[in-house]
Design a protein around this motif. Structure first.
Motif, PDB file in Angstrom:
ATOM      1  N   TYR A  50       0.742  -1.204   0.149  1.00  0.00           N
ATOM      2  CA  TYR A  50       0.120   0.037   0.225  1.00  0.00           C
ATOM      3  C   TYR A  50       0.672   1.231  -0.370  1.00  0.00           C
ATOM      4  O   TYR A  50       1.152   2.212  -1.466  1.00  0.00           O
ATOM      5  CB  TYR A  50      -0.699  -0.115   1.161  1.00  0.00           C
ATOM      6  N   ASP A  51       2.110   1.259   1.309  1.00  0.00           N
ATOM      7  CA  ASP A  51       2.663   2.698   1.150  1.00  0.00           C
ATOM      8  C   ASP A  51       3.455   2.553   0.134  1.00  0.00           C
ATOM      9  O   ASP A  51       4.063   3.848  -0.324  1.00  0.00           O
ATOM     10  CB  ASP A  51       3.679   2.788   2.487  1.00  0.00           C
ATOM     11  N   TYR A  52       3.596   1.529  -0.667  1.00  0.00           N
ATOM     12  CA  TYR A  52       4.719   2.014  -1.900  1.00  0.00           C
ATOM     13  C   TYR A  52       4.076   1.869  -3.473  1.00  0.00           C
ATOM     14  O   TYR A  52       4.491   3.238  -4.054  1.00  0.00           O
ATOM     15  CB  TYR A  52       5.912   0.329  -2.191  1.00  0.00           C
ATOM     16  N   ILE A  53       2.869   1.674  -3.418  1.00  0.00           N
ATOM     17  CA  ILE A  53       1.890   1.656  -4.179  1.00  0.00           C
ATOM     18  C   ILE A  53       1.894   3.268  -4.386  1.00  0.00           C
ATOM     19  O   ILE A  53       1.366   4.028  -5.621  1.00  0.00           O
ATOM     20  CB  ILE A  53       0.793   0.951  -4.684  1.00  0.00           C
ATOM     21  N   LYS A  54       1.171   4.090  -2.669  1.00  0.00           N
ATOM     22  CA  LYS A  54       0.785   4.898  -3.027  1.00  0.00           C
ATOM     23  C   LYS A  54       1.389   6.142  -3.186  1.00  0.00           C
ATOM     24  O   LYS A  54       1.691   7.653  -3.959  1.00  0.00           O
ATOM     25  CB  LYS A  54       0.387   6.043  -1.323  1.00  0.00           C
ATOM     26  N   ALA A  55       3.162   6.314  -2.851  1.00  0.00           N
ATOM     27  CA  ALA A  55       4.605   6.805  -2.951  1.00  0.00           C
ATOM     28  C   ALA A  55       4.248   7.156  -4.918  1.00  0.00           C
ATOM     29  O   ALA A  55       4.912   7.803  -5.164  1.00  0.00           O
ATOM     30  CB  ALA A  55       5.593   6.177  -2.731  1.00  0.00           C
ATOM     31  N   ALA A  56       5.059   5.055  -5.279  1.00  0.00           N
ATOM     32  CA  ALA A  56       5.014   6.006  -7.094  1.00  0.00           C
ATOM     33  C   ALA A  56       3.860   5.845  -7.405  1.00  0.00           C
ATOM     34  O   ALA A  56       4.219   7.187  -8.288  1.00  0.00           O
ATOM     35  CB  ALA A  56       4.981   4.181  -7.354  1.00  0.00           C
ATOM     36  N   LEU A  57       2.702   6.292  -7.072  1.00  0.00           N
ATOM     37  CA  LEU A  57       1.145   7.141  -7.859  1.00  0.00           C
ATOM     38  C   LEU A  57       2.005   8.449  -7.944  1.00  0.00           C
ATOM     39  O   LEU A  57       1.071   9.575  -9.141  1.00  0.00           O
ATOM     40  CB  LEU A  57       0.379   6.379  -6.470  1.00  0.00           C
ATOM     41  N   TYR A  58       1.837   9.510  -6.546  1.00  0.00           N
ATOM     42  CA  TYR A  58       1.999  10.475  -6.047  1.00  0.00           C
ATOM     43  C   TYR A  58       3.374  11.061  -6.709  1.00  0.00           C
ATOM     44  O   TYR A  58       3.252  11.461  -7.439  1.00  0.00           O
ATOM     45  CB  TYR A  58       2.286  10.605  -4.308  1.00  0.00           C
ATOM     46  N   HIS A  59       4.126  10.256  -7.439  1.00  0.00           N
ATOM     47  CA  HIS A  59       5.389  10.948  -8.175  1.00  0.00           C
ATOM     48  C   HIS A  59       4.871   9.897  -9.999  1.00  0.00           C
ATOM     49  O   HIS A  59       5.817  10.753 -10.613  1.00  0.00           O
ATOM     50  CB  HIS A  59       7.063   9.871  -7.847  1.00  0.00           C
ATOM     51  N   GLN A  60       3.776  10.639 -10.049  1.00  0.00           N
ATOM     52  CA  GLN A  60       3.368   9.801 -11.477  1.00  0.00           C
ATOM     53  C   GLN A  60       3.656   8.801 -11.719  1.00  0.00           C
ATOM     54  O   GLN A  60       4.181   8.717 -13.720  1.00  0.00           O
ATOM     55  CB  GLN A  60       3.567  11.478 -12.010  1.00  0.00           C
ATOM     56  N   LYS A  61       4.258   7.717 -11.390  1.00  0.00           N
ATOM     57  CA  LYS A  61       4.505   6.137 -12.368  1.00  0.00           C
ATOM     58  C   LYS A  61       3.080   5.739 -12.086  1.00  0.00           C
ATOM     59  O   LYS A  61       2.504   5.036 -10.986  1.00  0.00           O
ATOM     60  CB  LYS A  61       5.605   5.465 -10.856  1.00  0.00           C
ATOM     61  N   HIS A  62       3.147   4.898 -13.229  1.00  0.00           N
ATOM     62  CA  HIS A  62       2.634   3.520 -13.355  1.00  0.00           C
ATOM     63  C   HIS A  62       2.745   2.766 -12.524  1.00  0.00           C
ATOM     64  O   HIS A  62       4.039   2.457 -12.473  1.00  0.00           O
ATOM     65  CB  HIS A  62       2.269   3.210 -15.082  1.00  0.00           C
ATOM     66  N   VAL A  63       1.912   1.853 -11.919  1.00  0.00           N
ATOM     67  CA  VAL A  63       2.860   0.812 -11.302  1.00  0.00           C
ATOM     68  C   VAL A  63       1.984  -0.580 -11.258  1.00  0.00           C
ATOM     69  O   VAL A  63       0.599  -0.625 -11.525  1.00  0.00           O
ATOM     70  CB  VAL A  63       2.177   1.291  -9.710  1.00  0.00           C
ATOM     71  N   LEU A  64       3.033  -1.797 -11.173  1.00  0.00           N
ATOM     72  CA  LEU A  64       2.410  -3.061 -11.963  1.00  0.00           C
ATOM     73  C   LEU A  64       3.059  -3.320 -10.270  1.00  0.00           C
ATOM     74  O   LEU A  64       3.934  -3.348  -9.861  1.00  0.00           O
ATOM     75  CB  LEU A  64       3.556  -3.265 -12.887  1.00  0.00           C
TER      76      LEU A  64
END
Length: 458
Positions: free
Chosen positions: A203-217
């Motif tokens: 959860y925390d890593y997904i949230k951080a990646a999205l906030y940095h405007q990154k697509h996430v798998l």
């Protein structure tokens, strides 16, 4: 004259390709470059090739390094080319180290170090840019992911982050990529973030990646609470980002074919699904020692729930869990029972108890059965009342299967929504909700006593 030969797809021609050809040319006097056909690439499992064969040949020609360009069309051609053309040196990128050692009996084999950073691309359209992947986590699945990503055109694994820096450095050295101590530097160097860390950190890593405007798998289970899934999917959608849950079965061709036949009416209305996946895990593994988030259901539950949610939907009316526990209280074997207005289903998984492990889909006119490992669907049968009418289906499943989810994920990033149905936001959210209910159920167990030898719970 020293003759050198190399081969490649050379799709979306970029700086890494240019440097490889440059170094290959420097090895001798005459460089022959083999460019693979689309048909051969597909046969050997490479997905998402964008450029036509002629475009790829022209891009190689424009570098000025190739003295001769040939077309690679069949397995075994490399050996024949080496003998026929009197090759002195065969060379490919270090991604393939060891793969072609068998050719050392016929010529010198040189593995050239890969380009870690693709900072710019050459001779390509803007909408076909190489997507740089950064990996969070260094476990077993992360290594398999790197190998599979090599077979998807348009992506390049460039780096890894782990809060335990020594693990990141060791992983980076093994796979010839970059290790990052600072997560901000990691995000800045990535277009896509693949998360393969322990479940509770997702959860925390997904949230951080999205906030940095990154697509996430993100590996399964994506998150462990329904509300978290709703929040993250909502944020991704609002900001034009793609968030995918990496359940590889959902994206493999055989499973897609199986679902299509199940939903076609061939077996009538679906009334029962029995889904099972078990394996015997090392008792010292994280899966069987993490007292909070370990156990069979958090590890394998996503697989066995997938066909149930795909075929019967997310609106189940009842959910129950029955569990066999080990001495430390973790579930070694769990059966989840789901009830629907028109059907029933059981999802069974185990890390310390071995079972048959098949997928059975029962309908009013017949049934579908796929034996283990059905989660890598390569073969299944459709049975009817008359046994002489049995139908058999097969489909290829290449490598570890991760290339299929990477390919579909990349297609979504490029604006192709045709694969979104394979695992929808609502289905991933439902999975998170079931995981949440399971963890709540586990916390309610008074002492989480193990399953004792006389098969009676204390």
């Amino acid at each position: 004259m020293t003759k050198v030969i190399t081969y490649g797809t050379f799709d979306l021609f970029h700086e890494g390709h240019y440097r490889l050809l440059q170094r290959a040319k420097a090895l001798g006097d005459y460089l022959i470059v083999g460019v693979t056909t689309e048909a051969y690439d597909k046969a050997r499992g490479k997905l998402n090739v964008i450029d036509s064969l002629m475009t790829r040949i022209e891009n190689v020609k424009k570098t000025g390094f190739a003295d001769e360009i040939i077309i690679e069309e069949t397995p075994g051609q490399k050996f024949n080319d080496i003998k026929k053309m009197h090759i002195d040196i065969f060379t490919v990128g270090s991604d393939w180290t060891g793969k072609f050692d068998h050719l050392k009996d016929y010529c010198q084999v040189v593995y050239l170090e890969r380009t870690k950073n693709i900072s710019s691309t050459m001779l390509r359209e803007k909408n076909s840019s190489i997507q740089r992947i950064g990996i969070i986590g260094t476990g077993r699945i992360a290594g398999r992911f790197v190998s599979e990503a090599k077979l998807v055109s348009g992506v390049s694994v460039q780096g890894v982050y782990n809060p335990h820096t020594e693990s990141a450095v060791a992983f980076a050295d093994q796979w010839k990529i970059n290790a990052y101590e600072n997560i901000e530097d990691f995000f800045n160097a990535s277009d896509i973030v693949y998360i393969a860390s322990p479940h509770e950190t997702h959860y925390d890593y997904i949230k951080a990646a999205l906030y940095h405007q990154k697509h996430v798998l993100c590996e399964k289970p994506m998150v462990l609470q329904k509300e978290q899934a709703e929040e993250l999917f909502g944020y991704a959608k609002a900001h034009g980002l793609i968030l995918f849950e990496a359940i590889k079965t959902a994206y493999c061709p055989g499973f897609d074919k199986l679902l299509g036949i199940a939903c076609s009416g061939t077996i009538g209305s679906i009334r029962n699904i029995e889904s099972c996946f078990t394996k015997l895990e090392n008792p010292r593994s994280r899966e069987l020692t993490d007292r909070t988030y370990g156990g069979s259901f958090t590890e394998l539950g996503s697989y066995v729930l997938l066909p149930i949610l795909k075929l019967l939907g997310t609106d189940f009316t009842d959910l129950e869990f029955h569990t066999i526990r080990g001495e430390n209280g973790l579930d070694l074997f769990t059966k989840a029972s789901l009830c629907y207005p028109g059907g029933i289903a059981t999802a069974t998984c185990g890390l310390g108890v071995k079972s048959e492990g098949r997928l059975l889909i029962a309908g009013t006119k017949g049934y579908i059965v796929a034996e283990a490992p059905w989660w890598k669907t390569t073969y299944f049968e459709v049975h009817y009342e008359n046994p002489d009418e049995t139908e058999k289906y097969s489909e290829r499943f290449l490598g570890d299967g991760l290339r299929y989810e990477i390919s579909d994920f990349l297609s979504m990033i490029r604006g192709d929504g045709n694969c979104e149905f394979k695992l929808t936001r609502s289905e991933s959210t439902a999975l998170a909700g079931i995981m949440e209910q399971f963890l709540i159920h586990e916390k309610r167990q008074p002492n989480r006593f193990p399953f004792v030898k006389n098969n009676i719970h204390k």
